[in-house]
Design an enzyme around this catalytic site. Structure first.
Site, PDB file in Angstrom:
ATOM      1  N   LYS A  87      -3.625  14.027 -37.122  1.00  0.00           N
ATOM      2  CA  LYS A  87      -4.490  14.933 -36.359  1.00  0.00           C
ATOM      3  C   LYS A  87      -5.884  14.864 -36.981  1.00  0.00           C
ATOM      4  CE  LYS A  87      -6.326  18.359 -36.113  1.00  0.00           C
ATOM      5  NZ  LYS A  87      -7.787  18.481 -36.002  1.00  0.00           N
ATOM      6  N   GLU A 145     -19.647  24.750 -52.050  1.00  0.00           N
ATOM      7  CA  GLU A 145     -19.862  23.395 -51.527  1.00  0.00           C
ATOM      8  C   GLU A 145     -20.798  23.468 -50.325  1.00  0.00           C
ATOM      9  OE1 GLU A 145     -16.532  21.449 -49.499  1.00  0.00           O
ATOM     10  OE2 GLU A 145     -16.934  19.721 -50.772  1.00  0.00           O
ATOM     11  N   VAL A 192      -4.177  23.457 -32.854  1.00  0.00           N
ATOM     12  CA  VAL A 192      -3.181  22.421 -32.542  1.00  0.00           C
ATOM     13  C   VAL A 192      -2.761  21.716 -33.837  1.00  0.00           C
ATOM     14  CG1 VAL A 192      -2.864  20.199 -31.360  1.00  0.00           C
ATOM     15  CG2 VAL A 192      -3.882  22.130 -30.146  1.00  0.00           C
ATOM     16  N   GLY A 193      -3.724  21.490 -34.731  1.00  0.00           N
ATOM     17  CA  GLY A 193      -3.403  20.891 -36.041  1.00  0.00           C
ATOM     18  C   GLY A 193      -2.571  21.837 -36.885  1.00  0.00           C
ATOM     19  N   CYS A 252     -16.955  14.633 -50.589  1.00  0.00           N
ATOM     20  CA  CYS A 252     -16.344  15.715 -51.365  1.00  0.00           C
ATOM     21  C   CYS A 252     -16.602  15.558 -52.857  1.00  0.00           C
ATOM     22  CB  CYS A 252     -14.851  15.750 -51.088  1.00  0.00           C
ATOM     23  SG  CYS A 252     -14.071  14.152 -51.358  1.00  0.00           S
ATOM     24  N   GLU A 281      -6.207  17.559 -50.427  1.00  0.00           N
ATOM     25  CA  GLU A 281      -7.460  17.001 -50.979  1.00  0.00           C
ATOM     26  C   GLU A 281      -8.587  17.873 -50.456  1.00  0.00           C
ATOM     27  OE1 GLU A 281      -7.838  14.743 -53.115  1.00  0.00           O
ATOM     28  OE2 GLU A 281      -6.057  13.476 -53.027  1.00  0.00           O
TER      29      GLU A 281
END
Ligand code: NAD
Length: 489
Positions: free
Chosen positions: A183, A392, A220-221, A293, A259
């Site tokens: 996904k 972040e 949906v994910g 990241c 992750e």
């Protein structure tokens, strides 16, 4: 066959390319704001079908035990991607806003070539270990340890390096014998959808082994983490979403591999070439508009030379104008969306509100009124407690922080909820190694060393994640361990 010739991508479910129950949604070029075309918009029923297909393929085909088929299939996918390399490159530039020069590295060609490591590992892996005969509790027993696939993997990915992250999940998960529902992020559906087309047209991967479900709807994910038919969720994205995935998976105790985000530090020790190190730090923070990241976004420098460091970083960044990702000389392209651009601006505003200053940049470039561009920005005058030092940003923004010696530099680096990566610069290798050893992070670059490689595990400490991607450790994330103890005479 040209990929996406009709400018509309489909879902791959149970070996067929199909439309989505939610219709379609647009994919947009972040450099021009033009709609490139549309992707199938999956709904909950599509996800249900994809999970069912992956479950059936795992339970009812020999995929999980047929190493030869898996190795052949991964090599076929790799070759298909090589054969379509230039189309994939144009797609990464158009959909992701990836600067052309980065497509020869981690943005495209690197991950395609890294599939070799997955196939080679499956081929050479010791799937069973014979521990021989012993007599635990007095019963003579022949002991074997078997490693086998976890089962159905739900892979959820972000938009910043879609090829790298999609393949860093598909490659090892398939090599290990799992079936998958991928996904991808709503911002980069085509980068994933083309894999469906290539898998169908060019590989022996059986129906249901790989399912690709694009959707504009994050919910949906989220179904992947809640469904008892899914054995493992492999997620890359923000720390907050990772938390939601973990919480959703708790009900069924689904294995989660995460992750997540980072706020990594670039430590310049007092014997280092200050200008050179700061310039490299500024360059790194501007690449792909800072949307990585593991980018080191806190530049931590000796207090006595703070102004000199800010000047060196700003000198480099001011020269890296945000540009057209098509142009071979561009380092800093657009960010992915208006939403991200506005989010970054919010952080820049917070820096000023907290008493910081911009040594360069600070907003949208004056010469670009279309496209989601942000000027590479150096923030000075703040310490490690500032919002821009703790959270972040995911934009081309570098915050320069003063340290009072090696211990203080280590303290600042580790004073973060994240622990993804870090950099240490010092000509004294022993001293640099000592500092590197004290960093609570998953990867450290010393004096420009490169930790990104198919055989190197990548991942984070603390709130940067759980588990490792790539390398043997990354392959083994997708395996279960089974012990077989047979009574013997
Ligand atoms: P995101 O967390 O917003 O989205 C990532 C994916 O999660 C998308 O596919 C999204 O649709 C999906 N999603 C959203 N809500 C969900 C939910 N509740 N349940 C399940 N799935 C859900 O991240 P993003 O903005 O796409 O990507 C940027 C983030 O990714 C940054 O924080 C960055 O640090 C991180 N990232 C980490 C790594 C790493 O390896 N550590 C690599 C790349 C990016």
């Amino acid at each position: 066959m040209a990929l996406l010739g009709d400018r509309e991508s489909r879902l791959l479910i149970d070996g067929k390319l199909v439309s989505g129950g939610g219709g379609t949604f647009p994919t947009v070029n972040p450099a021009t704001e033009e709609v490139l075309g549309v992707a199938a918009d999956a709904d909950a029923a599509d996800m249900d079908g994809a999970i069912g297909a992956a479950r059936k393929a795992f339970d009812e085909t020999d995929w999980s035990t047929n190493v030869e088929l898996r190795v052949r299939s991964i090599r076929q996918l790799q070759q298909a991607m090589r054969d379509h390399l230039e189309e994939l490159r144009e797609l990464a530039i158009a959909e992701v806003g990836a600067p052309r020069m980065l497509t020869s590295m981690a943005q495209l060609e690197g991950p395609i070539e890294d599939l070799s490591f997955c196939a080679d590992t499956a081929e050479s892996y010791q799937w069973t270990t014979d521990l021989g005969i012993a007599a635990p509790m007095g019963i003579k027993t022949h002991r074997t340890i078997a490693r086998e696939a976890v089962g159905v993997v739900g892979a959820i990915t972000p938009w910043n390096f879609p090829n790298q992250i999609n393949l860093a999940k598909l490659g090892p998960a398939l090599a290990a014998g799992n079936t998958i529902v991928l996904k991808p992020a709503p911002d980069t559906p085509w980068s994933a959808a083309v894999l469906g087309q290539l898998i169908l047209d060019h590989t022996d991967i059986p129906a249901g082994v790989v399912n690709i479900v694009t959707s504009s709807d994050h919910a949906v994910g989220a179904l992947l983490s809640k469904d008892p038919r899914v054995d493992m969720v492999s997620f890359t994205g923000s720390t907050n979403t990772g938390r939601a995935v973990m919480a959703d998976g708790a009900a069924t105790l689904t294995k989660v591999f995460l992750e997540l985000g980072g706020k990594s530090a670039f430590l310049v020790l007092d014997d280092a070439d200050l200008a050179g190190a700061c310039s490299m730090s500024a360059f790194t923070a501007s690449m792909h508009a800072g949307q990585g990241c593991a980018i080191t976004t806190r530049l931590v420098v000796p207090r006595a030379r703070y102004d000199e460091a800010v000047e060196a970083a700003a000198g480099t960044m001011a020269g890296l104008k945000p540009g057209d990702p098509n142009d071979g000389g561009t380092i800093c392209g657009p960010v992915i969306s208006a939403l991200q651009r506005d989010r970054i601006q919010g952080y820049l505003d917070s820096a000023i509100a907290e008493g910081g200053t911009f040594a360069c940049g600070g907003g949208r470039p004056a010469d670009r009124d279309t496209g989601f561009f942000v000027e590479p920005t150096v923030i000075a005058g703040l310490d490690n407690n500032a919002k821009v030092a703790r959270e972040e940003i995911f934009g081309p923004v570098l915050t320069v922080i003063a340290h009072d010696g090696d211990d203080d530099a280590v303290r600042i680096a580790n004073d973060s909820p994240f622990g993804l990566s870090g950099t240490v610069f010092s000509p004294d290798e022993e001293r640099a190694a000592g500092v590197a050893a004290r960093l609570r992070v998953g990867t450290v670059n010393v004096n420009g060393g490169v930790w990104y490689s198919a055989d190197m595990p990548f991942g984070g400490y603390k709130q940067s994640g759980i588990g490792r991607e790539m390398g043997l450790a990354g392959f083994e994330e997708y395996l279960e361990t089974k012990v077989i103890a047979t009574a013997t005479n």
